[in-house]
Design a protein around this motif. Structure first.
Motif, mmCIF file in Angstrom:
data_model
loop_
_atom_site.group_PDB
_atom_site.id
_atom_site.type_symbol
_atom_site.label_atom_id
_atom_site.label_comp_id
_atom_site.label_asym_id
_atom_site.label_seq_id
_atom_site.Cartn_x
_atom_site.Cartn_y
_atom_site.Cartn_z
ATOM 1 N N GLU A 122 -37.217 15.572 159.906
ATOM 2 C CA GLU A 122 -38.551 15.915 159.131
ATOM 3 C C GLU A 122 -39.235 14.949 160.347
ATOM 4 N N LEU A 123 -39.080 13.634 160.210
ATOM 5 C CA LEU A 123 -39.366 13.021 161.233
ATOM 6 C C LEU A 123 -38.993 13.435 163.238
ATOM 7 N N SER A 124 -38.173 13.116 162.328
ATOM 8 C CA SER A 124 -38.094 13.804 164.405
ATOM 9 C C SER A 124 -38.352 15.152 164.918
ATOM 10 N N ASN A 125 -38.650 15.946 163.738
ATOM 11 C CA ASN A 125 -38.691 16.965 164.298
ATOM 12 C C ASN A 125 -40.687 16.843 164.654
ATOM 13 N N LYS A 126 -41.437 16.241 164.170
ATOM 14 C CA LYS A 126 -42.628 15.692 164.780
ATOM 15 C C LYS A 126 -43.057 14.888 165.826
ATOM 16 N N ALA A 127 -41.939 13.749 165.690
ATOM 17 C CA ALA A 127 -42.565 13.180 166.817
ATOM 18 C C ALA A 127 -42.121 13.807 168.370
ATOM 19 N N ASN A 128 -42.707 13.410 169.554
ATOM 20 C CA ASN A 128 -42.716 14.311 170.689
ATOM 21 C C ASN A 128 -41.088 13.978 171.310
ATOM 22 N N VAL A 129 -40.343 13.112 171.298
ATOM 23 C CA VAL A 129 -38.928 12.414 171.824
ATOM 24 C C VAL A 129 -38.318 12.220 170.834
ATOM 25 N N THR A 130 -37.059 12.273 170.471
ATOM 26 C CA THR A 130 -36.431 11.378 169.525
ATOM 27 C C THR A 130 -34.906 10.841 170.251
ATOM 28 N N VAL A 131 -34.668 10.291 170.767
ATOM 29 C CA VAL A 131 -33.258 9.494 171.509
ATOM 30 C C VAL A 131 -32.454 8.097 170.464
ATOM 31 N N ALA A 132 -31.130 8.571 170.754
ATOM 32 C CA ALA A 132 -30.494 7.534 170.100
ATOM 33 C C ALA A 132 -30.979 6.275 170.988
ATOM 34 N N THR A 133 -30.923 5.981 171.653
ATOM 35 C CA THR A 133 -30.773 4.648 172.024
ATOM 36 C C THR A 133 -31.857 3.624 172.796
ATOM 37 N N VAL A 134 -32.007 2.169 172.830
ATOM 38 C CA VAL A 134 -33.048 1.632 173.740
ATOM 39 C C VAL A 134 -33.194 2.556 174.954
ATOM 40 N N ASP A 135 -32.024 2.254 175.556
ATOM 41 C CA ASP A 135 -32.294 2.817 176.565
ATOM 42 C C ASP A 135 -32.859 4.406 177.364
ATOM 43 N N GLN A 136 -32.622 5.211 176.449
ATOM 44 C CA GLN A 136 -33.308 6.339 176.703
ATOM 45 C C GLN A 136 -34.767 6.257 176.460
ATOM 46 N N ALA A 137 -34.754 5.583 175.499
ATOM 47 C CA ALA A 137 -36.510 5.236 174.960
ATOM 48 C C ALA A 137 -37.397 4.888 176.454
ATOM 49 N N MET A 138 -36.507 3.916 177.277
ATOM 50 C CA MET A 138 -36.988 3.268 178.534
ATOM 51 C C MET A 138 -36.946 4.434 179.544
ATOM 52 N N GLU A 139 -36.025 4.838 179.532
ATOM 53 C CA GLU A 139 -36.015 6.293 180.611
ATOM 54 C C GLU A 139 -37.187 6.692 180.822
ATOM 55 N N ILE A 140 -37.314 7.574 179.517
ATOM 56 C CA ILE A 140 -38.211 8.403 179.178
ATOM 57 C C ILE A 140 -40.040 7.210 179.605
ATOM 58 N N LEU A 141 -40.073 6.376 179.286
ATOM 59 C CA LEU A 141 -41.183 5.237 179.618
ATOM 60 C C LEU A 141 -41.217 5.500 181.366
ATOM 61 N N GLU A 142 -40.319 5.264 181.874
ATOM 62 C CA GLU A 142 -39.845 5.013 182.933
ATOM 63 C C GLU A 142 -40.879 6.153 183.651
ATOM 64 N N TYR A 143 -39.757 7.501 183.570
ATOM 65 C CA TYR A 143 -40.462 9.055 183.690
ATOM 66 C C TYR A 143 -41.640 8.958 183.679
ATOM 67 N N ILE A 144 -43.082 8.392 182.957
ATOM 68 C CA ILE A 144 -43.926 8.522 183.280
ATOM 69 C C ILE A 144 -45.003 7.961 184.219
ATOM 70 N N TYR A 145 -44.327 7.008 184.893
ATOM 71 C CA TYR A 145 -44.172 6.845 185.873
ATOM 72 C C TYR A 145 -44.452 7.403 187.594
ATOM 73 N N LYS A 146 -43.790 8.619 186.747
ATOM 74 C CA LYS A 146 -42.531 9.521 188.409
ATOM 75 C C LYS A 146 -44.139 10.184 188.587
#
Length: 146
Positions: A122-146
């Protein structure tokens, strides 16, 4: 454009340091904040400010009030919240912080291992994005700047 990232989650290991280091490696213009990571200070801040309390319930209540105020202020000033659910520790504070981010309308990246897919659905459904690793989260933040 610099973003402020609130790092919600357990305070018992160095996962925040890993996030900060990865952001530096990617040269991302990010500022990080999060809960008080000095466990003793967090537990004792109520008595440090308000004086000795008449029992553990009141000690915890006083500390919680001040910690919740701190969290609210810092989270409201953040642009994105990353909430990490690890495998080792109980995650009540992480769940509370992630839910607060949702309630505040803050963009939320939820990091959780595969074994927590069901309990956090349920919490995952409310999040904008759910990932399994810190690296994936960092890729999302990096994508904001592309």
């Amino acid at each position: 454009m610099e973003l402020t990232i609130y790092l919600a989650g357990q305070i018992h290991d160095d996962w925040r340091d890993t996030v900060v280091q990865k952001a530096k490696e990617k040269d991302l213009p990010l500022t990080f904040t999060g809960p008080q990571t000095d466990h003793d200070l967090s537990d004792n801040i109520g008595e440090n400010i308000l004086g000795e309390q008449p029992g553990n319930y009141y000690k915890d209540d006083a500390a919680s009030a001040i910690n919740n105020l701190r969290t609210q202020v810092l989270m409201q000033k953040s642009d994105v919240v990353i909430a990490l659910f690890g495998e080792k520790y109980k995650q009540w504070n992480t769940a509370m912080d992630a839910s607060t981010a949702v309630a505040l309308g803050k963009p939320l990246i939820l990091i959780r291992p595969e074994e927590l897919i069901h309990p956090l659905k349920e919490l995952s459904n409310k999040a904008n994005v759910t990932v399994a690793t810190v690296d994936q989260a960092m890729e999302i933040l990096e994508y904001i700047y592309k």
